[in-house]
Design a protein around this motif. Structure first.
Motif, PDB file in Angstrom:
ATOM      1  N   SER A  40      -9.230   4.205  -1.344  1.00 64.11           N
ATOM      2  CA  SER A  40      -9.671   5.795  -1.029  1.00 64.11           C
ATOM      3  C   SER A  40     -10.978   6.168  -1.653  1.00 64.11           C
ATOM      4  O   SER A  40     -11.249   7.145  -1.890  1.00 64.11           O
ATOM      5  CB  SER A  40      -8.543   6.950  -0.806  1.00 64.11           C
ATOM      6  OG  SER A  40      -7.682   6.671  -0.328  1.00 64.11           O
ATOM      7  N   GLU A  85       0.667  -1.141   0.380  1.00 63.22           N
ATOM      8  CA  GLU A  85      -0.265   0.098  -0.159  1.00 63.22           C
ATOM      9  C   GLU A  85       0.846   0.755  -0.007  1.00 63.22           C
ATOM     10  O   GLU A  85       2.028   0.756   1.052  1.00 63.22           O
ATOM     11  CB  GLU A  85      -0.930   0.244   1.355  1.00 63.22           C
ATOM     12  CG  GLU A  85      -2.010  -1.159   1.506  1.00 63.22           C
ATOM     13  CD  GLU A  85      -2.409  -1.179   2.430  1.00 63.22           C
ATOM     14  OE1 GLU A  85      -3.040  -0.040   3.252  1.00 63.22           O
ATOM     15  OE2 GLU A  85      -3.600  -2.437   2.949  1.00 63.22           O
ATOM     16  N   GLU A 142       1.216   5.843  -0.233  1.00 65.21           N
ATOM     17  CA  GLU A 142       0.533   6.926  -0.189  1.00 65.21           C
ATOM     18  C   GLU A 142       1.104   7.606  -2.126  1.00 65.21           C
ATOM     19  O   GLU A 142       2.130   7.899  -1.807  1.00 65.21           O
ATOM     20  CB  GLU A 142       0.590   7.878   0.457  1.00 65.21           C
ATOM     21  CG  GLU A 142       0.515   7.060   1.644  1.00 65.21           C
ATOM     22  CD  GLU A 142      -1.587   7.726   2.000  1.00 65.21           C
ATOM     23  OE1 GLU A 142      -2.201   8.461   1.481  1.00 65.21           O
ATOM     24  OE2 GLU A 142      -1.776   7.298   3.059  1.00 65.21           O
ATOM     25  N   SER A 200      -7.529   1.845  -5.928  1.00 61.16           N
ATOM     26  CA  SER A 200      -7.177   2.797  -4.525  1.00 61.16           C
ATOM     27  C   SER A 200      -8.127   1.983  -4.485  1.00 61.16           C
ATOM     28  O   SER A 200      -8.606   1.875  -4.356  1.00 61.16           O
ATOM     29  CB  SER A 200      -8.059   3.946  -5.469  1.00 61.16           C
ATOM     30  OG  SER A 200      -8.607   4.402  -4.861  1.00 61.16           O
ATOM     31  N   GLN A 255      -4.022   9.914  -2.108  1.00 65.13           N
ATOM     32  CA  GLN A 255      -4.887   8.515  -2.647  1.00 65.13           C
ATOM     33  C   GLN A 255      -3.910   7.975  -1.158  1.00 65.13           C
ATOM     34  O   GLN A 255      -3.125   6.915  -2.099  1.00 65.13           O
ATOM     35  CB  GLN A 255      -4.892   8.274  -3.842  1.00 65.13           C
ATOM     36  CG  GLN A 255      -5.488   9.301  -4.747  1.00 65.13           C
ATOM     37  CD  GLN A 255      -7.955   8.995  -4.594  1.00 65.13           C
ATOM     38  OE1 GLN A 255      -7.825   7.884  -4.466  1.00 65.13           O
ATOM     39  NE2 GLN A 255      -8.346  10.134  -4.908  1.00 65.13           N
ATOM     40  N   ARG A 256      -4.338   6.864  -1.085  1.00 68.17           N
ATOM     41  CA  ARG A 256      -3.644   5.347  -0.662  1.00 68.17           C
ATOM     42  C   ARG A 256      -3.961   4.133  -1.973  1.00 68.17           C
ATOM     43  O   ARG A 256      -5.638   3.792  -2.309  1.00 68.17           O
ATOM     44  CB  ARG A 256      -4.323   4.732   0.203  1.00 68.17           C
ATOM     45  CG  ARG A 256      -3.589   3.510   1.496  1.00 68.17           C
ATOM     46  CD  ARG A 256      -3.569   2.883   2.351  1.00 68.17           C
ATOM     47  NE  ARG A 256      -2.820   4.273   3.782  1.00 68.17           N
ATOM     48  CZ  ARG A 256      -2.544   4.092   4.072  1.00 68.17           C
ATOM     49  NH1 ARG A 256      -2.932   2.782   4.819  1.00 68.17           N
ATOM     50  NH2 ARG A 256      -1.516   4.644   4.928  1.00 68.17           N
TER      51      ARG A 256
END
Length: 487
Positions: free
Chosen positions: A95, A63, A65, A93, A196-197
């Motif tokens: 997020s 994961e 950022e 994504s 976004q993660r």
């Protein structure tokens, strides 16, 4: 007036057409121009999970950022595995954004002096020479003609090969196709902008694991202590910091893959008290082991973690002498002194009860025993296959030094064209100060009947007979039998 109006209108029409054309051209250019590359580095990782299979295959899930624009993005994910299988890569994504993949490129042509010079073949570079006497540098442009077994440079008035010791090459820049780290470049559309993660997952080669076991045989040779270790090897070209580690035990079917063997042995020593074993669960037709803490897998590193520990496992020791079936095929005479044979030593235990009773991944078992002064000594090793619970584990440790055998045919007669009778004597010798029992296994081809014997046999298979023959301490025993064979 009419002509003037017409001329004026025509001028406005041309101007409007020109503006519309310029606007359309600008719009098309804006759509076709690639966005600026956004770089995601290893430090952007927020979580990493590594699942390693047998035969140099691993699943990486990480994961990160990332900052995305609403619309088109060019995202460069650095520090991925250098042996990534890009066709398996997946980016999503976490997020809530919708990501649409347009194109992806895996750049694994890494920057080196050799490759940088290769990329400049046909281009101009600057050669800088340092003059020790004048204590100054001079610069001269040259075109790189070739860089095969050395560089070939074309200057304004000459062609030279190689570079003197006092010279170096200066480049205008690094070509986009060269990266200093393996990089997955993803061209995508996002319906949302901002931080976004994202989760990246892919399969890769270069990561492997194998089980190694250390067994300590008790003084009376009736029990052993077993410690299992997992040996991990990372040759993927990337490091995985604080990763959740999982191992899959079992033979997963793969298409056109060749196993990569790696022989990394741990230091030979008796295992200390093992840490908590790895957690285990069933996964489809395989077994999944999970390390209870994060660990770091560095590139070009071998690591070991504890798998299991079991104490006082009951064990059986077997002396075994196996024959050769070719003696039963012909009337050839045996050597006058007989066919001298070695006796092999095996130990065996059942994977059940106590601290065992769990699946054992395939691997190598190394066995030790302490001498009279309590020092552990290596006495043999063998490989075991994946072993489920309640199954037997059998290991060959070597050949007995003090227990030997001698096979001799003492009589042979032809009953018919395809039927023979022969009499066999096997002498077993024991130079040890304790009695032993030797399991004698004779492979007998064709159809056969035991006519007489001085020890009862067991027909273990259709083509073999087996006897358990006791041999006294510092003594000898004989096994005699007469057999009729037909083929």
């Amino acid at each position: 007036m009419r002509n003037t109006f017409f001329h004026s209108s025509s001028t406005h029409v041309h101007a409007l057409t020109f503006c519309l054309a310029m606007g359309i051209t600008a719009s098309v250019a804006a759509q076709t121009t690639a966005p600026t590359e956004t770089v995601s580095r290893a430090e952007d990782r927020k979580a990493v999970a590594v699942t390693i299979y047998n035969e140099s295959l691993a699943l990486i899930r990480e994961e990160r950022e990332v900052n995305l624009n609403a619309g088109r993005n060019l995202l460069a994910l650095r520090e991925v595995s250098g042996q990534m299988k890009p066709e398996t890569a997946s980016l999503r994504s976490l997020s809530g954004a919708k990501l649409e993949l347009l194109e992806q490129n895996f750049d694994f042509d890494l920057l080196t002096p050799q490759k940088l010079l290769d990329k400049y073949v046909g281009k101009t570079v600057t050669v800088v020479r340092y003059n020790d006497t004048a204590n100054k540098e001079t610069r001269e442009d040259a075109k790189v003609l070739a860089n095969n077994s050395g560089v070939v440079l074309k200057y304004a008035d000459r062609i030279e090969t190689g570079l003197p010791d006092n010279a170096r090459i200066v480049y205008e820049g690094v070509p986009e196709t060269l990266r200093d780290r393996p990089t997955l470049v993803v061209d995508l559309d996002s319906d949302k902008g901002g931080a976004q993660r994202a989760e990246l997952s892919y399969l890769t080669g270069g990561l492997s694991w194998k089980a190694d076991y250390v067994a300590s045989l008790a003084d009376d040779e009736k029990t052993l202590d077993l410690a299992g270790w997992v040996t991990l090897t990372n040759k993927s070209g990337a490091a995985y910091e604080n990763a959740k580690l999982q191992l899959v035990a079992g033979d997963v079917n793969r298409v056109q893959e060749k196993p990569v063997a790696f022989d990394a042995r741990r230091a030979e020593a008796m295992a200390p008290a093992a840490p908590a074993p790895m957690m285990r669960e069933q996964l489809f037709e395989y077994h999944l082991y999970t390390l209870g803490r994060p660990t770091t897998l560095r590139d070009q590193q071998t690591k070991q973690v504890a798998l299991l520990s079991a104490a006082h496992v009951p064990v059986n020791k077997e002396y075994r002498m196996e024959g050769a079936d070719y003696w039963y095929y012909s009337e050839s005479k045996t050597p006058e002194q007989g066919d001298k044979r070695s006796v092999e030593v095996f130990i065996e235990f059942t994977n059940k009860d106590g601290d065992l009773g769990q699946p054992l991944p395939k691997g190598t078992v190394r066995v030790y025993k302490k001498d009279k002064e309590g020092r552990p000594l290596f006495i043999g090793e063998d490989k075991i296959d994946h072993t489920p619970k309640n199954e037997k584990v059998r290991m060959k440790l070597g050949k007995a030094f003090d227990v030997t055998g001698n096979w001799k045919r003492t009589d042979f007669s032809r009953i018919s064209k395809r039927v023979f009778e022969q009499e066999i004597t096997i002498e077993l010798s024991n130079a040890k100060d304790t009695p032993v029992t030797v399991r004698v296994v004779e492979p007998i081809p064709g159809s056969w009947t035991m006519l007489k014997e001085n020890h009862p046999h067991l027909k273990s298979t259709a083509s073999s007979a087996m006897w358990d023959v006791p041999v006294p301490a510092d003594g000898k025993s004989e096994l005699k039998y007469r057999i009729r064979t037909q083929w």
